[in-house]
Scaffold this motif. Structure first.
Motif, PDB file in Angstrom:
ATOM      1  N   ASP A 160       0.722  -1.337  -0.044  1.00  0.00           N
ATOM      2  CA  ASP A 160      -0.053  -0.075   0.115  1.00  0.00           C
ATOM      3  C   ASP A 160       0.848   1.175  -0.046  1.00  0.00           C
ATOM      4  O   ASP A 160       0.274   2.495  -0.008  1.00  0.00           O
ATOM      5  N   TYR A 161       2.286   1.026   0.202  1.00  0.00           N
ATOM      6  CA  TYR A 161       2.944   2.205   0.006  1.00  0.00           C
ATOM      7  C   TYR A 161       3.669   2.339  -1.580  1.00  0.00           C
ATOM      8  O   TYR A 161       4.485   3.230  -1.765  1.00  0.00           O
ATOM      9  N   GLU A 165      -0.880  -0.016  -5.874  1.00  0.00           N
ATOM     10  CA  GLU A 165      -1.538  -0.779  -4.826  1.00  0.00           C
ATOM     11  C   GLU A 165      -2.077  -2.185  -4.690  1.00  0.00           C
ATOM     12  O   GLU A 165      -2.682  -2.828  -3.939  1.00  0.00           O
ATOM     13  N   ARG A 182      -1.365 -10.327   2.928  1.00  0.00           N
ATOM     14  CA  ARG A 182      -1.664  -8.783   2.875  1.00  0.00           C
ATOM     15  C   ARG A 182      -1.688  -8.996   4.513  1.00  0.00           C
ATOM     16  O   ARG A 182      -2.343  -9.690   5.101  1.00  0.00           O
ATOM     17  N   LYS A 187      -0.593  -0.832   6.602  1.00  0.00           N
ATOM     18  CA  LYS A 187      -1.619  -0.130   5.470  1.00  0.00           C
ATOM     19  C   LYS A 187      -2.663   0.663   6.738  1.00  0.00           C
ATOM     20  O   LYS A 187      -2.919   1.787   6.321  1.00  0.00           O
ATOM     21  N   SER A 239      -5.588   6.502   3.500  1.00  0.00           N
ATOM     22  CA  SER A 239      -4.939   6.809   2.427  1.00  0.00           C
ATOM     23  C   SER A 239      -4.067   7.879   1.909  1.00  0.00           C
ATOM     24  O   SER A 239      -2.747   8.255   1.736  1.00  0.00           O
ATOM     25  N   ARG A 242      -1.066   7.356   4.020  1.00  0.00           N
ATOM     26  CA  ARG A 242       0.018   6.707   3.293  1.00  0.00           C
ATOM     27  C   ARG A 242       0.685   7.686   2.165  1.00  0.00           C
ATOM     28  O   ARG A 242       1.840   7.673   1.881  1.00  0.00           O
TER      29      ARG A 242
END
Ligand SMILES: Cc1ncc(COP(=O)(O)O)c(C=O)c1O
Length: 325
Positions: A160-161, A165, A182, A187, A239, A242
């Motif tokens: 997620d970085y 994604e 995952r 995240k 989000s 991140r």
């Protein structure tokens, strides 16, 4: 950044309310049909994958133990530099464990060609990599599937970085030789929730029963996770956080990449790796950064490196000031 749950006022209010709602004194757990697990439904909806291919567990760590110890594998291949739990679990097993030299994904690919692998072998690799945040491309994955004949566990704890994604989810759904892992730990900055999932189309006998709730994920973590996934604002808040981490990572990398004392690795994860050729330089840099949170020193397989876990812009500035003296 690890304290985003505490520092962000909206989030703090949000989870306090959920704490009251979910710690309601009803700690029974009566899920008679594993496929009607509401967290399974929420994750299935979130990633757009049929729930039959998703398995829930107490973080990726639980899957590492469960998958590696399955009887079906003959030999287990692990990059020599990898998230430590893989080697620690692998070394406990009564199976041949092969450490693949791994200063880069390219090196893993080249080295794997030297082995005669079979369909009962297992390879575990993180992408983005735990070592330096390098990400496995689709082309590299195809090359890997070509040269390695067994099943490949791809650990996407940091996906997620990255700039993609979706990671290798589609490839996993189209090839039963891939098992994807995952986690909510990075995240959602929530390692303590212990929530993770596995995706595969491969049918693995007994897997769902091994991970049967509530032995894996607590009802509190499950309820909080469902609530989070169903709340667009909270999902967006993470989000944005991140994105901020990504921005800080890339800025810090730009400032560190030409430093002669080390090689800064370009990363798709929430950390930067600085690799050293001299132990003196490693110690000196580690000393410069002493007392700062999120700095780790490693020497693995003759590779000397520091990991810097990305935080806010102020933290990056302190790192730069200390390194540049
Ligand atoms: C590559 C990798 N996989 C898995 C984990 C552990 O994940 P979880 O908290 O979901 O068990 C970590 C934690 O640092 C990691 O770096």
């Amino acid at each position: 950044m690890a304290s985003v749950w505490k520092d962000n006022k909206i989030l703090k209010k949000w989870y306090k309310k959920r704490c009251l709602d979910f710690f309601d004194g009803n700690f029974n757990f009566n899920l008679t049909d594993l496929m009607s697990d509401p967290l399974l439904d929420a994750i299935s909806k979130d990633i757009g994958v049929n729930k039959e291919y998703i398995y829930l567990g107490a973080g990726i760590s639980q899957f590492i133990g469960v998958i590696l110890s399955m009887d079906c594998w003959k030999n287990i291949y692990i990059p020599s530099i990898e998230f430590g739990l893989y080697l620690r679990q692998g070394e406990k097993l009564d199976k041949k464990l092969i450490k693949v030299p791994s200063s880069s994904l390219e090196e893993i690919l080249t080295n794997l060609k030297k082995y005669k692998t079979s369909e009962n072998d297992l390879l575990c690799v993180s992408s983005p990599r735990w070592f330096d945040g390098e990400m496995l491309s689709k082309e590299q994955l195809n090359m890997l599937l070509e040269s390695f004949k067994g099943t490949i566990v791809i650990d996407e704890a940091y996906v997620d970085y990255s700039s993609n994604e979706k990671g290798l989810l589609n490839e996993c759904l189209n090839n039963e030789r891939i098992i994807l892992l995952r986690s909510f730990s990075k995240k959602y900055f929530a390692a303590g929730l212990r929530v993770g999932y596995l995706v595969t189309t491969k049918s693995i006998e007994g897997l769902r029963n091994t991970l049967i709730p509530p032995h894996s994920i607590s009802t509190f973590s499950a309820n909080l996770s469902i609530s989070l996934l169903n709340d667009k604002d909270v999902v967006e808040l993470f989000s944005n956080t991140r994105n901020y981490v990504r921005k800080n990572r890339d800025t810090l990398y730009e400032y560190l990449k030409n430093n002669a004392r080390f090689e800064a690795r370009e990363s798709q994860a929430n950390f930067l790796t600085l690799q050293f050729s001299s132990r003196d330089e490693l110690e000196k840099t580690f000393n410069d950064l002493k007392g700062l949170p999120g700095i780790q020193k490693f020497e693995i397989d003759n590779t000397l490196f520091l990991k810097i876990w990305i935080s806010d812009a102020r933290f990056s500035n302190v790192v730069l000031t200390r390194i540049n003296g």
